[in-house]
Design a protein around this motif. Structure first.
Motif, short mmCIF file in Angstrom:
data_model
loop_
_atom_site.label_atom_id
_atom_site.label_comp_id
_atom_site.label_asym_id
_atom_site.label_seq_id
_atom_site.Cartn_x
_atom_site.Cartn_y
_atom_site.Cartn_z
N TRP A 111 0.83 -1.20 0.00
CA TRP A 111 0.00 0.00 0.00
C TRP A 111 0.87 1.25 0.00
O TRP A 111 0.62 2.19 -0.75
N GLU A 112 1.89 1.28 0.84
CA GLU A 112 2.77 2.45 0.94
C GLU A 112 3.49 2.73 -0.38
O GLU A 112 3.81 3.86 -0.68
N ALA A 113 3.73 1.68 -1.16
CA ALA A 113 4.42 1.84 -2.44
C ALA A 113 3.48 2.28 -3.56
O ALA A 113 3.94 2.69 -4.62
N SER A 114 2.17 2.23 -3.33
CA SER A 114 1.22 2.57 -4.38
C SER A 114 1.14 4.09 -4.58
O SER A 114 1.41 4.87 -3.66
N SER A 115 0.77 4.49 -5.78
CA SER A 115 0.67 5.91 -6.08
C SER A 115 -0.47 6.57 -5.32
O SER A 115 -0.39 7.74 -4.96
N TRP A 116 -1.52 5.81 -5.02
CA TRP A 116 -2.66 6.33 -4.25
C TRP A 116 -2.20 6.74 -2.85
O TRP A 116 -2.51 7.83 -2.36
N ALA A 117 -1.43 5.87 -2.19
CA ALA A 117 -0.94 6.16 -0.84
C ALA A 117 0.02 7.34 -0.85
O ALA A 117 0.00 8.19 0.05
N LYS A 118 0.88 7.40 -1.88
CA LYS A 118 1.83 8.51 -1.97
C LYS A 118 1.10 9.84 -2.16
O LYS A 118 1.48 10.86 -1.59
N LYS A 119 0.04 9.80 -2.95
CA LYS A 119 -0.75 11.01 -3.20
C LYS A 119 -1.44 11.48 -1.91
O LYS A 119 -1.46 12.67 -1.60
N LEU A 120 -1.97 10.53 -1.13
CA LEU A 120 -2.59 10.87 0.15
C LEU A 120 -1.58 11.44 1.13
O LEU A 120 -1.87 12.39 1.86
N ALA A 121 -0.37 10.87 1.14
CA ALA A 121 0.69 11.36 2.03
C ALA A 121 1.09 12.78 1.66
O ALA A 121 1.29 13.64 2.53
N THR A 122 1.21 13.04 0.36
CA THR A 122 1.56 14.39 -0.10
C THR A 122 0.47 15.39 0.27
O THR A 122 0.77 16.50 0.73
N LYS A 123 -0.77 14.98 0.11
CA LYS A 123 -1.90 15.85 0.45
C LYS A 123 -1.91 16.18 1.94
O LYS A 123 -2.12 17.33 2.33
N LYS A 124 -1.63 15.17 2.77
CA LYS A 124 -1.60 15.37 4.22
C LYS A 124 -0.44 16.29 4.61
O LYS A 124 -0.58 17.17 5.46
N LYS A 125 0.72 16.08 3.96
CA LYS A 125 1.90 16.89 4.26
C LYS A 125 1.64 18.36 3.90
O LYS A 125 1.99 19.26 4.66
N ARG A 126 1.02 18.59 2.75
CA ARG A 126 0.72 19.96 2.33
C ARG A 126 -0.29 20.62 3.24
O ARG A 126 -0.23 21.83 3.49
N ALA A 127 -1.25 19.85 3.75
CA ALA A 127 -2.27 20.41 4.64
C ALA A 127 -1.66 20.84 5.97
O ALA A 127 -2.18 21.75 6.62
N ASN A 128 -0.55 20.22 6.37
CA ASN A 128 0.08 20.54 7.65
C ASN A 128 1.18 21.59 7.55
O ASN A 128 1.86 21.86 8.53
#
Length: 156
Positions: A111-128
């Motif tokens: 899951w962590e290697a998937s593009s979906w998970a990476k996109k969610l992580a980037t979104k969370k990082k930008r929100a913070n």
């Protein structure tokens, strides 16, 4: 002469790919063992596994609790998103069995290697980001733009 009336052409379009290639286009089915992403409620953003299908509107999901933080509960299909990942479990599997299946399939790493998970992580990082962090990003983008423009001018 017998005249046969066929349904409109748009009825056949979703199945066209199946008839030409022999493969179904859609592959994410609601099934026992399907890993899902909960997208609404207190567990939003967490992964879970479908343990049992209750009816056409709800299913029973479990995290496992110590890996994903989702306890066993019923969830409406409108509150989950199906992922491409599956684990091999039986219907109504215990938490211990589910945890072992997740470990065997290495589901969390996949899951962590998937593009979906990476996109969610980037979104969370930008929100913070703080205001100063956003300022630093803006300055870095300006510098990058200036360097690219200089190189393009140099090449032409």
């Amino acid at each position: 002469m017998v005249r046969i009336s066929l349904p409109p052409r748009h009825v056949f379009l979703p199945l066209a790919n199946f008839y030409f290639t022999g493969k179904m286009v859609f592959s994410r089915f609601v099934e026992v063992g399907r890993v899902v992403l909960i997208n609404y409620g207190p567990d939003a953003g967490k992964l879970a596994t479908i343990i049992d299908i209750i009816d056409q509107n709800k299913c029973l999901v479990d995290g496992p609790q110590d890996i994903t933080g989702v306890s066993r509960q019923t969830v409406s299909y409108s509150r989950i998103s199906l992922t491409d990942l599956t684990v091999k479990i039986q219907r109504g599997a215990r938490a211990k069995t589910l945890k072992k299946a997740w470990a065997d399939a290495d589901t969390l790493a996949t899951w962590e290697a998937s593009s979906w998970a990476k996109k969610l992580a980037t979104k969370k990082k930008r929100a913070n980001l703080t205001d100063f962090d956003r300022f630093k990003v803006m300055v870095a983008r300006k510098q990058k733009s200036r360097i690219v423009a200089a190189k393009m001018k140099e090449l032409s």
